[in-house]
Design an enzyme around this catalytic site. Sequence first.
Site, PDB file in Angstrom:
ATOM      1  N   SER A  64     -36.718 -34.660   3.477  1.00  0.00           N
ATOM      2  CA  SER A  64     -37.570 -33.524   3.085  1.00  0.00           C
ATOM      3  C   SER A  64     -39.002 -33.624   3.577  1.00  0.00           C
ATOM      4  O   SER A  64     -39.744 -32.642   3.505  1.00  0.00           O
ATOM      5  CB  SER A  64     -37.615 -33.410   1.560  1.00  0.00           C
ATOM      6  OG  SER A  64     -36.528 -32.673   1.118  1.00  0.00           O
ATOM      7  N   LYS A  67     -40.211 -31.018   5.968  1.00  0.00           N
ATOM      8  CA  LYS A  67     -40.421 -29.606   5.607  1.00  0.00           C
ATOM      9  C   LYS A  67     -41.839 -29.094   5.865  1.00  0.00           C
ATOM     10  O   LYS A  67     -42.003 -28.004   6.430  1.00  0.00           O
ATOM     11  CB  LYS A  67     -40.034 -29.395   4.129  1.00  0.00           C
ATOM     12  CG  LYS A  67     -38.524 -29.539   3.880  1.00  0.00           C
ATOM     13  CD  LYS A  67     -38.216 -29.557   2.377  1.00  0.00           C
ATOM     14  CE  LYS A  67     -36.740 -29.704   2.099  1.00  0.00           C
ATOM     15  NZ  LYS A  67     -36.459 -29.923   0.657  1.00  0.00           N
ATOM     16  N   TYR A 191     -30.570 -27.735   9.672  1.00  0.00           N
ATOM     17  CA  TYR A 191     -31.496 -28.279   8.665  1.00  0.00           C
ATOM     18  C   TYR A 191     -31.191 -29.764   8.418  1.00  0.00           C
ATOM     19  O   TYR A 191     -32.108 -30.601   8.292  1.00  0.00           O
ATOM     20  CB  TYR A 191     -31.383 -27.457   7.377  1.00  0.00           C
ATOM     21  CG  TYR A 191     -31.944 -28.139   6.165  1.00  0.00           C
ATOM     22  CD1 TYR A 191     -33.316 -28.229   5.967  1.00  0.00           C
ATOM     23  CD2 TYR A 191     -31.094 -28.721   5.216  1.00  0.00           C
ATOM     24  CE1 TYR A 191     -33.829 -28.880   4.850  1.00  0.00           C
ATOM     25  CE2 TYR A 191     -31.598 -29.370   4.103  1.00  0.00           C
ATOM     26  CZ  TYR A 191     -32.962 -29.455   3.930  1.00  0.00           C
ATOM     27  OH  TYR A 191     -33.467 -30.100   2.835  1.00  0.00           O
ATOM     28  N   TYR A 243     -42.126 -31.098  -6.055  1.00  0.00           N
ATOM     29  CA  TYR A 243     -41.106 -30.403  -6.856  1.00  0.00           C
ATOM     30  C   TYR A 243     -41.467 -30.326  -8.339  1.00  0.00           C
ATOM     31  O   TYR A 243     -42.562 -29.937  -8.702  1.00  0.00           O
ATOM     32  CB  TYR A 243     -39.735 -31.072  -6.693  1.00  0.00           C
ATOM     33  CG  TYR A 243     -39.308 -31.298  -5.281  1.00  0.00           C
ATOM     34  CD1 TYR A 243     -39.222 -30.240  -4.387  1.00  0.00           C
ATOM     35  CD2 TYR A 243     -38.973 -32.564  -4.839  1.00  0.00           C
ATOM     36  CE1 TYR A 243     -38.814 -30.450  -3.076  1.00  0.00           C
ATOM     37  CE2 TYR A 243     -38.552 -32.779  -3.532  1.00  0.00           C
ATOM     38  CZ  TYR A 243     -38.483 -31.722  -2.662  1.00  0.00           C
ATOM     39  OH  TYR A 243     -38.085 -31.938  -1.399  1.00  0.00           O
ATOM     40  N   VAL A 261     -35.744 -38.068   0.159  1.00  0.00           N
ATOM     41  CA  VAL A 261     -34.765 -38.901  -0.550  1.00  0.00           C
ATOM     42  C   VAL A 261     -34.420 -40.200   0.190  1.00  0.00           C
ATOM     43  O   VAL A 261     -33.736 -41.050  -0.359  1.00  0.00           O
ATOM     44  CB  VAL A 261     -33.459 -38.124  -0.880  1.00  0.00           C
ATOM     45  CG1 VAL A 261     -33.695 -37.101  -1.969  1.00  0.00           C
ATOM     46  CG2 VAL A 261     -32.866 -37.502   0.366  1.00  0.00           C
TER      47      VAL A 261
END
Length: 439
Positions: A64, A67, A191, A243, A261
Amino acid sequence: MRSPIPDFLDETLDRHRSDRSGANADYIPDLAAADPEKLGICISTLDGVEYTSGDSEFEFSIQSMSKPFIYGMVLEQEGMAAVLDMVGVEPSGEAFNELSLDKMSGKPLNPMINAGAMVIHSLLGEPGTSLAERIEIVRAGLSEFAGRQLRVDDSVAEGEWGEAYRNVAIANMLRSYGVYTDQPDAVVQGYIAQCSILITTRDLGIMAATLAAGGVNPISGKQVLSPRVNRQVLGVMMTCGMYDAAGDWMTEVGVPAKSGVSGGVFGVLPGQVGIATFSPRLDKHGTSVRGANIFRTLSRELSLHIMDAPEPARSIIRRDRRFVDSQGVMVRICSLQGLIQWSGAENVIRTMDAPESNVEAFVLDLRRVNEINGVARRMLTEAMSRLEEEGKRIALMDPEDMLLCQSPSSSLPDVEYVDSPKALKGLRRLREDWSQRAV
Ligand code: GLU
């Protein structure tokens, strides 16, 4: 001298090494199998120095943490308005893989959750760009941030694709809402490849420093993102990067950050540094336990919290002196220092504006100023013009041409320069200087 900074980083890692809480991500086979003891850190300065410690050369998948960078690339490609039309910028307060869209608009809440990141990914390249081409755009783009050629780890990607039920569900939901028109499977595969790019902690530090430097890679010197897009990326990282732990993170650590992660975390302190850590065991939010704790330590011990108030603006006025020259003329000299922004310029203007009818000449001494930003420059030149209109004489001590160099010529006051401190001993001498150095 041996710099104390690497020693500090070694000690910081040692302090956190024994913490074995948390667990590797288990839904991507290669991450589940990663060595949980790995621990690395990199602090990267904006002029291209990396301080590293631990396993900083060990490669792991970006996950992530890709992103924000891909978001920046798509903002450059499509423009701000078009992207905001498809993906919002509101924190979701939910987990990264939540199946949620904004109830009113039907679009993903932000580009840091998977739903938003997949829509952003689908926008890469011209319409009709193939999956392979899109993956290459991602690889090449992320390489620009890292300053070296990166590659996709096919094993990580294949493993995640085998278990990608949830991301496939999100992609199908987005397709069913008409958020994009591509094939959902291809979007998820692209992705996932994006998430499977391999980086080291050192790479991640440089990528973070690129965002900290307003989009300029400190190694290559290349402007990878425009300043406006860079600011947008950091704004979204600050509010949505962590998040459902975003509030805790911002109040406690206070560094815009993004975790992945795989166990990486990177943080960006605009204008100062990029920081990256790596340690695979995760907390319940999907963030590295040791990584987050190291950030807490660094924030506390290096005073990195973005909300720590800077020194008050008045400290930019180093000295404010008056003297009467040999002809009885009152001269006022304001000596400034440091970085001058809006609040500092306001303070200088207020000082210059004090109702002292007998002051006939003003000297702004900028020899100790490091930088004047655009707005402060406009304010000070305007104030000088106004003083001049009132019949005062204005002089600058500005050997590095900080103030007037970037002002539009129409707004330039008829300012005169003095460059010798001795010239300030008397206005007669000052006037001599002025006549010789008039602009
Ligand atoms: N590839 C991962 C996923 O989409 C990334 C998640 C993360 O790093 O937070 O599930």
